[in-house]
Motif scaffolding. Structure first.
Motif, PDB file in Angstrom:
ATOM      1  N   SER A 165      16.896  -9.524   6.073  1.00 19.06           N
ATOM      2  CA  SER A 165      16.444 -10.256   7.616  1.00 19.06           C
ATOM      3  C   SER A 165      16.093 -11.596   7.206  1.00 19.06           C
ATOM      4  O   SER A 165      15.016 -11.844   6.361  1.00 19.06           O
ATOM      5  N   PHE A 166      16.834 -12.665   7.642  1.00 19.73           N
ATOM      6  CA  PHE A 166      16.428 -14.028   7.535  1.00 19.73           C
ATOM      7  C   PHE A 166      16.407 -14.806   8.582  1.00 19.73           C
ATOM      8  O   PHE A 166      16.976 -14.154   9.675  1.00 19.73           O
ATOM      9  N   ILE A 167      16.059 -16.085   8.697  1.00 17.85           N
ATOM     10  CA  ILE A 167      16.132 -17.173   9.659  1.00 17.85           C
ATOM     11  C   ILE A 167      17.356 -17.906   9.553  1.00 17.85           C
ATOM     12  O   ILE A 167      17.800 -18.475   8.572  1.00 17.85           O
ATOM     13  N   THR A 174      18.062 -18.640   5.856  1.00 18.07           N
ATOM     14  CA  THR A 174      16.889 -19.137   4.741  1.00 18.07           C
ATOM     15  C   THR A 174      15.599 -18.107   4.942  1.00 18.07           C
ATOM     16  O   THR A 174      15.625 -17.483   5.980  1.00 18.07           O
ATOM     17  N   GLY A 175      14.805 -18.041   3.666  1.00 18.46           N
ATOM     18  CA  GLY A 175      13.706 -16.937   3.876  1.00 18.46           C
ATOM     19  C   GLY A 175      13.131 -16.972   2.662  1.00 18.46           C
ATOM     20  O   GLY A 175      13.205 -18.031   1.831  1.00 18.46           O
ATOM     21  N   ASN A 176      12.465 -15.832   2.451  1.00 15.40           N
ATOM     22  CA  ASN A 176      11.703 -15.634   1.130  1.00 15.40           C
ATOM     23  C   ASN A 176      12.793 -15.721  -0.314  1.00 15.40           C
ATOM     24  O   ASN A 176      13.811 -14.914  -0.231  1.00 15.40           O
ATOM     25  N   GLN A 177      12.439 -16.494  -1.050  1.00 14.20           N
ATOM     26  CA  GLN A 177      13.266 -16.874  -2.332  1.00 14.20           C
ATOM     27  C   GLN A 177      13.592 -15.365  -3.061  1.00 14.20           C
ATOM     28  O   GLN A 177      14.811 -15.184  -3.356  1.00 14.20           O
ATOM     29  N   GLU A 178      12.498 -14.862  -3.455  1.00  9.33           N
ATOM     30  CA  GLU A 178      12.781 -13.498  -3.990  1.00  9.33           C
ATOM     31  C   GLU A 178      13.576 -12.512  -3.355  1.00  9.33           C
ATOM     32  O   GLU A 178      14.464 -11.694  -3.938  1.00  9.33           O
ATOM     33  N   ASP A 179      13.548 -12.387  -2.146  1.00  5.69           N
ATOM     34  CA  ASP A 179      14.344 -11.311  -1.190  1.00  5.69           C
ATOM     35  C   ASP A 179      15.789 -12.015  -1.382  1.00  5.69           C
ATOM     36  O   ASP A 179      16.636 -11.084  -1.463  1.00  5.69           O
ATOM     37  N   ILE A 180      15.955 -13.220  -1.189  1.00  3.73           N
ATOM     38  CA  ILE A 180      17.335 -13.938  -1.387  1.00  3.73           C
ATOM     39  C   ILE A 180      18.035 -13.333  -2.817  1.00  3.73           C
ATOM     40  O   ILE A 180      19.002 -13.072  -2.547  1.00  3.73           O
ATOM     41  N   TYR A 181      17.201 -13.712  -3.674  1.00  2.64           N
ATOM     42  CA  TYR A 181      17.704 -13.407  -5.069  1.00  2.64           C
ATOM     43  C   TYR A 181      17.972 -11.996  -5.349  1.00  2.64           C
ATOM     44  O   TYR A 181      19.054 -11.630  -5.841  1.00  2.64           O
ATOM     45  N   LYS A 182      17.284 -11.095  -4.910  1.00  2.00           N
ATOM     46  CA  LYS A 182      17.478  -9.783  -4.731  1.00  2.00           C
ATOM     47  C   LYS A 182      18.828  -9.387  -4.348  1.00  2.00           C
ATOM     48  O   LYS A 182      19.474  -8.366  -4.720  1.00  2.00           O
ATOM     49  N   LEU A 183      18.836  -9.891  -3.086  1.00  2.00           N
ATOM     50  CA  LEU A 183      20.107  -9.514  -2.104  1.00  2.00           C
ATOM     51  C   LEU A 183      21.515 -10.056  -2.887  1.00  2.00           C
ATOM     52  O   LEU A 183      22.431  -9.208  -3.049  1.00  2.00           O
ATOM     53  N   ALA A 184      21.285 -11.023  -3.483  1.00  2.50           N
ATOM     54  CA  ALA A 184      22.432 -11.730  -4.493  1.00  2.50           C
ATOM     55  C   ALA A 184      22.856 -10.788  -5.816  1.00  2.50           C
ATOM     56  O   ALA A 184      23.836 -10.344  -5.836  1.00  2.50           O
ATOM     57  N   ASN A 185      21.618 -10.885  -6.453  1.00  2.00           N
ATOM     58  CA  ASN A 185      21.739 -10.178  -7.786  1.00  2.00           C
ATOM     59  C   ASN A 185      22.110  -8.735  -7.698  1.00  2.00           C
ATOM     60  O   ASN A 185      22.748  -8.111  -8.491  1.00  2.00           O
ATOM     61  N   GLU A 186      21.246  -7.987  -6.976  1.00  3.57           N
ATOM     62  CA  GLU A 186      21.264  -6.428  -6.814  1.00  3.57           C
ATOM     63  C   GLU A 186      22.113  -5.904  -5.781  1.00  3.57           C
ATOM     64  O   GLU A 186      22.909  -4.971  -6.086  1.00  3.57           O
ATOM     65  N   GLY A 187      22.088  -6.704  -4.692  1.00  3.45           N
ATOM     66  CA  GLY A 187      22.859  -6.127  -3.295  1.00  3.45           C
ATOM     67  C   GLY A 187      24.297  -6.336  -3.507  1.00  3.45           C
ATOM     68  O   GLY A 187      25.246  -5.536  -2.984  1.00  3.45           O
ATOM     69  N   PHE A 188      24.582  -7.725  -4.298  1.00  6.59           N
ATOM     70  CA  PHE A 188      26.215  -7.937  -4.338  1.00  6.59           C
ATOM     71  C   PHE A 188      26.492  -8.243  -5.693  1.00  6.59           C
ATOM     72  O   PHE A 188      27.709  -8.466  -5.958  1.00  6.59           O
ATOM     73  N   ASN A 189      25.685  -8.190  -6.746  1.00  8.46           N
ATOM     74  CA  ASN A 189      25.964  -8.687  -8.025  1.00  8.46           C
ATOM     75  C   ASN A 189      26.689  -9.819  -7.954  1.00  8.46           C
ATOM     76  O   ASN A 189      27.609 -10.350  -9.030  1.00  8.46           O
ATOM     77  N   LEU A 190      26.166 -10.821  -7.321  1.00  9.55           N
ATOM     78  CA  LEU A 190      26.554 -12.081  -7.105  1.00  9.55           C
ATOM     79  C   LEU A 190      25.659 -13.006  -7.938  1.00  9.55           C
ATOM     80  O   LEU A 190      24.483 -13.097  -7.296  1.00  9.55           O
TER      81      LEU A 190
END
Length: 246
Positions: A71-73, A158-174
């Motif tokens: 959930s981001f803006i 855009t949004g909370n940096q920690e949430d975005i990094y978690k989405l990238a690294n754990e959600g997609f392995n990107l």
């Protein structure tokens, strides 16, 4: 005369009336192509039935991997979640607007893909900035206008940096990380993830194995990079078209 004979005469009379009244109308329908139009409608429906493609589901622990909740803006100040993309085929990328290296190339490729699927209102892109402190909705809006983003389903978020990094690294392995030793202070993958209409990560199978992600840096015109790696934008476009037919 027996009753049964009366019955036969009555049935014969009805058949005669039916033939006199309805057969000319059927002939007229055939002449006017009405029957053909019905057949055409059937053909159209059959032609446009969804068909499974040969693209693989990316599996984790034996289960197809689905886009996790987010959930981001976006650039218009609207809250966007994964549910806004249900029913759509879309590409996921992680980037930042001040990136001096791979991001401009990635987004130039995405613009070309966008322009090839303008007739599909169920195609989109989800771009997540990894520098949310700088990349406000206003900054993202200007960036979208600069690059020529016109697809209404292309959200730069855009949004909370920690949430975005978690989405990238754990959600997609990107891979995504903040690193002051690299240009502009951020590192991230130059790959795209391809998502189907039901929110599952999909990819082409090459040599018996799914490629998982598509290289987003090398353009079709470049064909190969300095290491000899071939471009995958053509492949990505072909696979988007397959998922749109599912």
């Amino acid at each position: 005369m027996k009753k049964s004979n009366y019955s036969y005469i009555g049935i014969s009379f009805i058949i005669l009336v039916f033939g006199i009244y309805f057969i000319p109308k059927i002939i007229d329908r055939i002449k006017n192509d009405d029957v053909s139009r019905e057949d055409s409608r059937t053909d159209f429906v059959n032609e446009h039935k969804s068909t499974p493609s040969d693209l693989a589901f990316i599996k984790i622990n034996g289960k197809p991997k689905k886009v996790p909740h987010f959930s981001f803006i976006n650039q218009d100040g609207k809250t966007i979640t994964e549910n806004d993309y249900l029913g759509k085929v879309y590409i996921i990328e992680f980037f930042f607007t001040t990136c001096p290296t791979i991001c401009p190339r990635m987004n130039a490729n995405l613009i070309k893909i966008q322009n090839e699927f303008t007739d599909f209102d169920n195609f989109g892109v989800a771009s997540f900035t990894i520098n949310p402190e700088h990349d406000t909705p206003e900054v993202l809006k200007a960036y979208a206008e600069k690059y020529g983003v016109t697809n209404p389903n292309w959200n730069l978020m855009t949004g909370n940096q920690e949430d975005i990094y978690k989405l990238a690294n754990e959600g997609f392995n990107l891979y995504t990380a903040q690193d002051d030793s690299v240009p502009a202070g951020f590192e991230h993958s130059g790959n795209f993830a391809l998502i189907d209409k039901n929110g599952f990560i999909r990819s082409r199978v090459v040599g018996g194995n799914p490629i998982i992600f598509y290289n987003g840096i090398i353009s079709e015109s470049e064909k190969v990079d300095e290491t000899g790696m071939e471009q995958e934008i053509t492949m990505l476009k072909e696979d988007i078209a397959k998922l749109l037919k599912e």
